[in-house]
Design a protein around this motif. Structure first.
Motif, short mmCIF file in Angstrom:
data_model
loop_
_atom_site.label_atom_id
_atom_site.label_comp_id
_atom_site.label_asym_id
_atom_site.label_seq_id
_atom_site.Cartn_x
_atom_site.Cartn_y
_atom_site.Cartn_z
N VAL B 313 0.85 -1.21 0.00
CA VAL B 313 0.00 0.00 0.00
C VAL B 313 0.88 1.25 0.00
O VAL B 313 0.67 2.17 -0.79
N VAL B 314 1.86 1.28 0.88
CA VAL B 314 2.73 2.46 0.97
C VAL B 314 3.50 2.64 -0.33
O VAL B 314 3.63 3.76 -0.83
N PHE B 315 4.00 1.55 -0.90
CA PHE B 315 4.75 1.71 -2.15
C PHE B 315 3.85 2.25 -3.25
O PHE B 315 4.26 3.11 -4.04
N GLY B 316 2.60 1.79 -3.28
CA GLY B 316 1.65 2.30 -4.28
C GLY B 316 1.39 3.78 -4.09
O GLY B 316 1.31 4.54 -5.06
N GLN B 317 1.29 4.23 -2.86
CA GLN B 317 0.95 5.62 -2.59
C GLN B 317 2.15 6.56 -2.67
O GLN B 317 2.01 7.71 -3.07
N VAL B 318 3.31 6.08 -2.29
CA VAL B 318 4.49 6.94 -2.20
C VAL B 318 5.55 6.58 -3.25
O VAL B 318 6.09 7.45 -3.93
N GLY B 319 5.82 5.28 -3.40
CA GLY B 319 6.90 4.84 -4.28
C GLY B 319 6.57 5.00 -5.76
O GLY B 319 7.43 5.41 -6.54
N ILE B 320 5.33 4.67 -6.13
CA ILE B 320 4.98 4.71 -7.56
C ILE B 320 5.06 6.14 -8.13
O ILE B 320 5.68 6.34 -9.19
N PRO B 321 4.47 7.15 -7.46
CA PRO B 321 4.62 8.50 -7.99
C PRO B 321 6.09 8.94 -8.08
O PRO B 321 6.48 9.61 -9.04
N LEU B 322 6.88 8.50 -7.09
CA LEU B 322 8.32 8.81 -7.08
C LEU B 322 9.01 8.17 -8.28
O LEU B 322 9.81 8.80 -8.99
N LEU B 323 8.66 6.93 -8.54
CA LEU B 323 9.23 6.18 -9.66
C LEU B 323 8.94 6.88 -10.98
O LEU B 323 9.82 7.03 -11.83
N TRP B 324 7.69 7.31 -11.16
CA TRP B 324 7.33 8.02 -12.40
C TRP B 324 8.12 9.31 -12.52
O TRP B 324 8.56 9.69 -13.61
N ARG B 325 8.28 10.03 -11.40
CA ARG B 325 9.00 11.30 -11.47
C ARG B 325 10.45 11.07 -11.88
O ARG B 325 11.01 11.81 -12.69
N ILE B 326 11.08 10.02 -11.33
CA ILE B 326 12.46 9.70 -11.70
C ILE B 326 12.54 9.39 -13.19
O ILE B 326 13.53 9.67 -13.85
N ALA B 327 11.45 8.83 -13.74
CA ALA B 327 11.42 8.52 -15.18
C ALA B 327 11.01 9.73 -16.01
O ALA B 327 10.78 9.60 -17.21
N GLY B 328 10.88 10.90 -15.40
CA GLY B 328 10.61 12.11 -16.17
C GLY B 328 9.16 12.53 -16.25
O GLY B 328 8.83 13.46 -16.97
N CYS B 329 8.29 11.86 -15.50
CA CYS B 329 6.86 12.15 -15.56
C CYS B 329 6.36 12.73 -14.24
O CYS B 329 6.32 12.03 -13.23
N GLU B 330 6.00 14.02 -14.28
CA GLU B 330 5.56 14.69 -13.04
C GLU B 330 4.13 14.31 -12.65
O GLU B 330 3.78 14.32 -11.48
#
Lengths: 406, 406
Positions: B313-330
Motif C-alpha cells: 500500500v505504501v509503495f503504491g501511494q508513495v513509491g509509484i509517484p516517485l518512480l514516475w518522477r524519476i522517469a521524467g513524468c511529473e
C-alpha cells in the motif's frame, strides 16, 4: 463480392455474448519474475500450510491467556520473564503457568503459550518481572500456522491474471514457477495500396505511413499479447488471402487493419470468406461499423475499420476481451477508467452505440471532434466515452465513464 | 538509535508535496516497438505536415463546391465525370467547371477541386454524367494537408508516458525512434533474520520466505521501472549499510523492505542515517506508519513497513509517484480504479488515513479484514480503498473509489 449484403450489423452486446472462439494458448512454465499478468491454467495450490508455524503479530510477551484475566492498571498481573524468542529461530523455552517469554513481531510462539500481550500493555517493573495491565484472550496477538492458507489451499485461482500481490503470496509459499497460458501471438496485417511502412522517409503523392499497426501493437502488449507486425498487403486480388494463409499457422489471433476505401473493405471480406467462416460483418457502433469477425482454421480474426481512430476503439471493445479469453481469462481485468462530467450536450442516434473521444481535466470530460481520419484527435484525447445504444444523447453535466488510454 | 524519536509523522499530502528528489534517469533512443509507456524527454515534433496532402474523408466525387449549390433531389446538378483518383497515387486529371472526379476515401484531392460530395448523394444516371442531389460547402469531405499536424508541431509532449495511440501518430509522421528517459532501476532489498529466499523448499522454525520483494517487483514493472531483486540482508549491525553502499551506484531508487520487529526497523533507520539524509520517518497512514523516506548520494530511498500488506500500500501511494518522477513524468497516469458501494460501515480514526482492502463484486465493495500479516487478504482483495484523513468513518452504501490491483 460485398460481405455487407450477406451480414446484418450486430450490437456490441451480441458480439460479446455470441462470438466465442474456442482457441486457447497452450500452457507453459514460467518463473515468478515473468509471471505478472499471466493467466494460470489451473488453480495454483499451496504445497504446505502458511505461515507454517503459529507466529506473533505484535511485539510483546507470549503468555497463557488465563494468567492475564482481570489484569488492569490498578491490579496488574505479574509474570516471570523466563526467556526471549529470537527472530527466525525456534523458541528455546516453553511458557508455564505464571511465566512469559519476550516476543518480536513474527516470532514463533513457544509451547505452552496461547496468546501474546502487546508490549504497550506491559512494563518490566523489576528485572525479570513483567507487569501486564490488560487481559488478552486465547489466540490474541497470534496468527495460526495455517491461517494464511492450509496445505493444498488455493494461492491463485485459474483464469485470473496474476497481480503483483499474487506474486508475493506465491513466493511466500515457495512456488517459484507457475503453469500459465502462453502469451497470445497476435498478427497485425495492414492493407491498402496507399499504406507504406513507418520508416518511409519521403512519401509519394497519396501515400500514408502505417499508423494503425503500431498503435494496435501497443494495445496488444497492454493486454498481455505478443504483437507481430505482419506487414502491408496491397489491394490486389488474392494478395490478402495469400498472406493470411501464411500467417495463420503461427498466430493465435489475426487482426486485419483494412484499407479505408469501400473496395479495400470488400477485398478483406472476400479474402476471409475464402479461407474461413465469417461470424459477422458490421457492428452497430460509430465509428467502427464495418468490423468483421471470423474464424479461420481455428484462429479468430478481427477485421477492423479503415481509419485508425475507429480501429483502436473497436479493437479495445472487441479485440481485447477476445485476446484475454484466448489467454485463458474469461473475465478480463477492467480497462482503466475515470468518472467525469460532460462539458457539453452530446447528440447520438438511437439504436447505435456512439464512441466519443474526450480530454479529461479536473473531472470534466471535453469531447474532441474532428474528422475521424485525424490521428491528432487520438493523441489530444485522454480516452473515450460510450454513449449507450438506448440513449438519444447526453446533457452537459452528466457524469460519464471515460475509458482511459494508458 | 531510534529514528522515530527524531522525526514526526507526515501526512501523505505533505510527503507528495515535499519529498521531491531531483534524480531523473538519463535519456536514451528506443525504437517505437519498445516505446510504450516510456516518457519523452522533450516534445516530439513532426518532421513534416500530416497528412501531407489534401485527402478525401469519404467515398464520392471531387468537385468545385459552387457547381453543387442549390442541388436537390428535385433539381440535381449534373456534372461530367472526367476521371478517377486511385488510392495511393497522384491524380492524373484536374477538376474544371462542371466536371467531377471519382474519389476513394483517403485519396488525393485533384487540382481545381475544393470539396468532395459523398457517393450517397450522387447517382450515375447516364454513363459519364454524375447527378448530385445535395450541395457541398468548400472544404466539405476534405482533410487539409496540415490539418492533423503542421510541420514542427507536437506529436507527443515531453513528460507524458507514450500511450498506444501516440505510437500510431508517431508512426504516421515517420518517427520510428524516440528519445525517452531510461527505465528507472529499482533495487529491492529485504531485511530480517527470519527472511529466506522464495526458492527455499524446507523452512526451519520461524523462517518465512521473502514475499514482499516479488510483489514489489510486480508493482515496479507495472509502473515502468526495472526491478532488481537485491537480496536479503540479516539484522546484523553494519550489514544493511554495507549492502546499501554497494547497490547505490547502480540504482535510481532503492526500496528497503524492513524486518517487522522494532529492532529491525530501527536498524534500517540507523543504516540509512549513516549514509544519507532522512527526510521523514513515519507517515500518518494505517497500515504503513513506519515508512522512511531518504536520499542517499542522490538516490531516493523508501524504507517500507515490515508486513507485506502495508509495504505494498505504501509503495503504491508513495513509491509509484516517485518512480514516475524519476522517469521524467511529473503527473503519473492514474492507477486503475473503480467506483463501488460500501457493503458495511467502516470506522476510521480522524487525522489518520486508513487503507482498507476490498473485494469488488457487481459494484459492491466488501472490506476484507484480518491480521495485516496475512498475505491471503491481499490476494482475496481486488484492490484497496482509502478512508480520507478528515473522515471519522464511512457508512454502508457510500460510493467509494477502489484502487484496483491490475
Amino acid at each position: 463480392m460485398s460481405g455487407r449484403e450477406f451480414f446484418t450489423a450486430r450490437t456490441l452486446a451480441e458480439v460479446r455474448a455470441g462470438f466465442r472462439p474456442a482457441r486457447r494458448t497452450p500452457v507453459e512454465q514460467v518463473p515468478l519474475s515473468r509471471a505478472l499478468h499471466r493467466v494460470p491454467a489451473a488453480d495454483i495450490t499451496a504445497p504446505a500450510a502458511l505461515p507454517g508455524f503459529a507466529r506473533s503479530t505484535v511485539d510483546g510477551f507470549a503468555v497463557r491467556a488465563m494468567d492475564t484475566y482481570g489484569a488492569s492498571d490498578g491490579l496488574p498481573s505479574y509474570l516471570d520473564l523466563i526467556g526471549a524468542v529470537r527472530m527466525g529461530a525456534a523458541p528455546t523455552v516453553a511458557v508455564r503457568a505464571g511465566g512469559c517469554v519476550a516476543m518480536p513481531t513474527g516470532g514463533v510462539i513457544p509451547d505452552g503459550a496461547d496468546a501474546v500481550v502487546m508490549v504497550e500493555y506491559t512494563a518490566e517493573t523489576m528485572p525479570g518481572t513483567i507487569e501486564v495491565t490488560r487481559p488478552v484472550a486465547p489466540g490474541g496477538g497470534i496468527v495460526r500456522a495455517d491461517e494464511d492458507v492450509v496445505a493444498g489451499g488455493v494461492l491463485a485461482p485459474a483464469g485470473r491474471p496474476l497481480r503483483a500481490p499474487d506474486l508475493g503470496f506465491l513466493a511466500a509459499a515457495g512456488v517459484t514457477t507457475v503453469a500459465v497460458h502462453r502469451r497470445p501471438r497476435v498478427a497485425i496485417i495492414s492493407t491498402g495500396d496507399e499504406v507504406v511502412p513507418p520508416g518511409t522517409v519521403e512519401l509519394a503523392a497519396g501515400q500514408v505511413r502505417d499508423a494503425t499497426a503500431s498503435a494496435l501493437a501497443g494495445l496488444v502488449a497492454d493486454a498481455g499479447g505478443e504483437p507481430v507486425i505482419a506487414g502491408i498487403v496491397p489491394d490486389e486480388p488474392g494478395a490478402l488471402k495469400e498472406r493470411l494463409t501464411e500467417i495463420l499457422a503461427e498466430s493465435d489471433l489475426v487482426v486485419v487493419s483494412a484499407g479505408s476505401s469501400v473496395g479495400a473493405r470488400d477485398e478483406t471480406a472476400g479474402a476471409v470468406a475464402a479461407i474461413g467462416d465469417i461470424w459477422c460483418h458490421g457492428i452497430a457502433i460509430k465509428p467502427g461499423k464495418p468490423t468483421l469477425l471470423a474464424e479461420c482454421s481455428g484462429v479468430p480474426l478481427v477485421g477492423l475499420p479503415g481509419n485508425p481512430l475507429s480501429a483502436l476503439v473497436v479493437f479495445g471493445q472487441v479485440g481485447i476481451p477476445l485476446l484475454w479469453r484466448i489467454a485463458g481469462c474469461e473475465a478480463p481485468p477492467p480497462q482503466p477508467s475515470t468518472r467525469a462530467r460532460l462539458s457539453r450536450d452530446l447528440a447520438s442516434a438511437a439504436g447505435r452505440l456512439d464512441v466519443v473521444q474526450v480530454a479529461v481535466r479536473d473531472g470534466v470530460a471535453e469531447p474532441i471532434f474532428g474528422p475521424s481520419a485525424l490521428l491528432s484527435v487520438l493523441t489530444r484525447a485522454d480516452g473515450y466515452m460510450i454513449v449507450p445504444e438506448p440513449a438519444t444523447g447526453l446533457d452537459a453535466g452528466t457524469e460519464v465513464e471515460v475509458i482511459l488510454y494508458r
